[in-house]
Design an enzyme around this catalytic site. Sequence first.
Site, PDB file in Angstrom:
ATOM      1  CB  CYS A   1      43.651  40.111  46.315  1.00  0.00           C
ATOM      2  SG  CYS A   1      43.019  39.059  45.000  1.00  0.00           S
TER       3      CYS A   1
ATOM      4  NE  ARG B   1      40.474  46.840  41.911  1.00  0.00           N
ATOM      5  CZ  ARG B   1      41.452  45.999  42.231  1.00  0.00           C
ATOM      6  NH1 ARG B   1      41.183  44.820  42.754  1.00  0.00           N
ATOM      7  NH2 ARG B   1      42.723  46.324  42.053  1.00  0.00           N
ATOM      8  CG  ASP B   2      43.382  46.149  45.483  1.00  0.00           C
ATOM      9  OD1 ASP B   2      43.007  45.160  46.124  1.00  0.00           O
ATOM     10  OD2 ASP B   2      44.508  46.215  44.949  1.00  0.00           O
TER      11      ASP B   2
ATOM     12  CG  HIS C   1      48.519  44.620  48.068  1.00  0.00           C
ATOM     13  ND1 HIS C   1      47.239  44.703  48.568  1.00  0.00           N
ATOM     14  CD2 HIS C   1      48.396  44.686  46.718  1.00  0.00           C
ATOM     15  CE1 HIS C   1      46.378  44.804  47.563  1.00  0.00           C
ATOM     16  NE2 HIS C   1      47.056  44.792  46.419  1.00  0.00           N
TER      17      HIS C   1
ATOM     18  CG  HIS D   1      48.867  47.467  42.638  1.00  0.00           C
ATOM     19  ND1 HIS D   1      47.628  47.937  42.246  1.00  0.00           N
ATOM     20  CD2 HIS D   1      48.604  46.515  43.564  1.00  0.00           C
ATOM     21  CE1 HIS D   1      46.673  47.289  42.895  1.00  0.00           C
ATOM     22  NE2 HIS D   1      47.239  46.414  43.700  1.00  0.00           N
TER      23      HIS D   1
ATOM     24  CG  ASN E   1      46.814  48.585  47.048  1.00  0.00           C
ATOM     25  OD1 ASN E   1      45.757  47.982  47.027  1.00  0.00           O
ATOM     26  ND2 ASN E   1      47.683  48.543  46.064  1.00  0.00           N
TER      27      ASN E   1
HETATM   28  P1  HMG Z   1      34.531  31.760  35.296  1.00  0.00           P
HETATM   29  O1  HMG Z   1      33.625  31.034  36.242  1.00  0.00           O
HETATM   30  O2  HMG Z   1      35.721  31.033  34.778  1.00  0.00           O
HETATM   31  O3  HMG Z   1      33.710  32.364  34.068  1.00  0.00           O
HETATM   32  O4  HMG Z   1      34.989  33.100  35.997  1.00  0.00           O
HETATM   33  P2  HMG Z   1      32.769  31.705  33.040  1.00  0.00           P
HETATM   34  O5  HMG Z   1      32.977  32.460  31.771  1.00  0.00           O
HETATM   35  O6  HMG Z   1      32.882  30.215  33.037  1.00  0.00           O
HETATM   36  O7  HMG Z   1      31.300  32.084  33.608  1.00  0.00           O
HETATM   37  C1  HMG Z   1      30.779  31.525  34.802  1.00  0.00           C
HETATM   38  C2  HMG Z   1      29.661  32.426  35.322  1.00  0.00           C
HETATM   39  O8  HMG Z   1      30.175  33.713  35.649  1.00  0.00           O
HETATM   40  C3  HMG Z   1      28.549  32.669  34.303  1.00  0.00           C
HETATM   41  O9  HMG Z   1      27.349  32.894  35.046  1.00  0.00           O
HETATM   42  C4  HMG Z   1      28.973  33.978  33.684  1.00  0.00           C
HETATM   43  O10 HMG Z   1      27.891  34.677  33.116  1.00  0.00           O
HETATM   44  C5  HMG Z   1      29.520  34.712  34.877  1.00  0.00           C
HETATM   45  P3  HMG Z   1      26.269  31.717  35.290  1.00  0.00           P
HETATM   46  O11 HMG Z   1      25.879  31.285  33.904  1.00  0.00           O
HETATM   47  O12 HMG Z   1      26.992  30.662  36.075  1.00  0.00           O
HETATM   48  O13 HMG Z   1      25.204  32.408  36.075  1.00  0.00           O
HETATM   49  N1  HMG Z   1      30.518  35.725  34.500  1.00  0.00           N
HETATM   50  C6  HMG Z   1      30.440  37.026  34.857  1.00  0.00           C
HETATM   51  N2  HMG Z   1      29.548  37.711  35.579  1.00  0.00           N
HETATM   52  C7  HMG Z   1      29.774  39.044  35.734  1.00  0.00           C
HETATM   53  N3  HMG Z   1      30.854  39.680  35.234  1.00  0.00           N
HETATM   54  C8  HMG Z   1      31.768  39.006  34.506  1.00  0.00           C
HETATM   55  C9  HMG Z   1      31.563  37.628  34.289  1.00  0.00           C
HETATM   56  N4  HMG Z   1      32.274  36.687  33.635  1.00  0.00           N
HETATM   57  C10 HMG Z   1      31.626  35.532  33.769  1.00  0.00           C
HETATM   58  N5  HMG Z   1      32.813  39.661  34.015  1.00  0.00           N
HETATM   59  C11 HMG Z   1      35.863  35.323  36.167  1.00  0.00           C
HETATM   60  C12 HMG Z   1      35.904  34.006  35.406  1.00  0.00           C
HETATM   61  C13 HMG Z   1      37.063  36.138  35.786  1.00  0.00           C
HETATM   62  C14 HMG Z   1      34.601  36.071  35.808  1.00  0.00           C
HETATM   63  C15 HMG Z   1      35.866  35.015  37.672  1.00  0.00           C
HETATM   64  O14 HMG Z   1      36.975  34.217  37.942  1.00  0.00           O
HETATM   65  C16 HMG Z   1      35.921  36.242  38.537  1.00  0.00           C
HETATM   66  O15 HMG Z   1      34.989  37.027  38.577  1.00  0.00           O
HETATM   67  N6  HMG Z   1      36.993  36.380  39.300  1.00  0.00           N
HETATM   68  C17 HMG Z   1      37.144  37.507  40.225  1.00  0.00           C
HETATM   69  C18 HMG Z   1      38.506  38.047  40.101  1.00  0.00           C
HETATM   70  C19 HMG Z   1      38.656  39.291  40.950  1.00  0.00           C
HETATM   71  O16 HMG Z   1      37.832  40.189  40.928  1.00  0.00           O
HETATM   72  N7  HMG Z   1      39.751  39.327  41.727  1.00  0.00           N
HETATM   73  C20 HMG Z   1      40.099  40.481  42.470  1.00  0.00           C
HETATM   74  C21 HMG Z   1      40.589  41.590  41.583  1.00  0.00           C
HETATM   75  S1  HMG Z   1      42.245  41.339  40.998  1.00  0.00           S
HETATM   76  C22 HMG Z   1      43.228  42.013  42.243  1.00  0.00           C
HETATM   77  O17 HMG Z   1      42.736  42.402  43.277  1.00  0.00           O
HETATM   78  C23 HMG Z   1      44.701  42.140  41.971  1.00  0.00           C
HETATM   79  C24 HMG Z   1      45.111  43.582  41.645  1.00  0.00           C
HETATM   80  O18 HMG Z   1      44.780  44.463  42.677  1.00  0.00           O
HETATM   81  C25 HMG Z   1      46.630  43.617  41.419  1.00  0.00           C
HETATM   82  C26 HMG Z   1      47.371  42.947  42.578  1.00  0.00           C
HETATM   83  O19 HMG Z   1      47.373  43.452  43.700  1.00  0.00           O
HETATM   84  O20 HMG Z   1      47.916  41.864  42.314  1.00  0.00           O
HETATM   85  C27 HMG Z   1      44.459  44.078  40.354  1.00  0.00           C
HETATM   86 MG    MG Z   2      45.901  44.783  44.460  1.00  0.00          MG
END
Ligand code: HMG
Ligand code: MG
Length: 306
Positions: free
Chosen positions: A244, A19-20, A213, A211, A253
Amino acid sequence: MALSSLIPSRVKLIDVGPRDGLQNEKTPVPAEVKIELVHRLQDAGVKEIEVTSYVSPKWVPQMGDNVEVMAGIRRQPGVLYSVLTPNMKGFESSVASKPDEIVVFGAASEAFSQKNINCSIAESIERFAPVVEAALAAGIKVRGAMSCTVGCPYEGEIAPAKVGELARLMKNIGVQRVDVADTIGVGTPRKVQAAIEATLQHFDIDAVSGHFHDTYGQALSNTLAALEMGVWNYQSSVAGLGGCPYAKGATGNVSTEDVVYLLQGMGIDTGIDLDKLVDAGKFISDFLGRKPNSRVATAILNKRAG
Ligand code: HMG
Ligand code: MG
């Protein structure tokens, strides 16, 4: 009591490579390669694997095959498979895949929360609350990832009090355990310990994971600092894959291989076969056309070649 007396005798590693590690790869990685990576990790003895995320494919295209990947995994008893779900839509899409645990992910930094999940910290908690409730009602475990607990790419240094506040909010909505994430790998031991200390105000030591990086090469030192506090759950990424998409310039990481070597050298049990783990890292690195981003993997592969 000397801090070192808290060092655990066993550690659980959660490999977040699928995933990450892969979420930021520009070229699509086929589902069968991701599935093979998960199989190799579990064959190496990894007991928790963060497999994929149910996020918007417009935001993170690489995770668009979430359902296919989860369906393709040959599950091994005793292994926990987790997935990221940022909102109700993500949770609902994940349920048919039967994850053992879902992960809601928030940030200790307002700016990062906006960039990563398009809402404020308070709004994120409002979104997570029904997800947590639904998951627990369905018998699915819930973890909370806390990003930017040391530093933020947009706001700079983050005060431990902000980490404590996020941990409190997560605890209030029923999150069972949390990850203290150094998203951009800027942390050093004392700062990471302060973030963990703030988290421990709200979560038991058994419910806190590190966690880290490795952008600035501090992740192993930070792991040791967390070990000294008794933290025994860590996320790491095979071959040091990752980064990310909303933390520009941040690398992956700390590699699982490096952490396993550190722990083995300290006599701490992980249940992981380092040689098989190196093979898993080589498998995905070969696919990506690069060398594993792991000093230990490099050393072992060089030794084998020699
Ligand atoms: P948004 O645009 O604010 O959501 O996104 P919305 O509710 O306004 O919906 C907009 C569109 O997105 C709609 O589709 C929804 O259906 C769709 P449209 O009508 O335009 O075709 N939608 C989705 N589609 C699939 N799955 C969903 C979903 N939700 C809405 N769950 C949202 C909000 C959170 C979805 C968006 O900002 C997003 O996907 N962000 C990605 C965040 C991400 O994956 N980041 C990386 C992971 S976090 C990380 O790596 C950190 C971590 O490792 C810890 C660390 O190291 O810090 C965990
Ligand atoms: Mg991370």
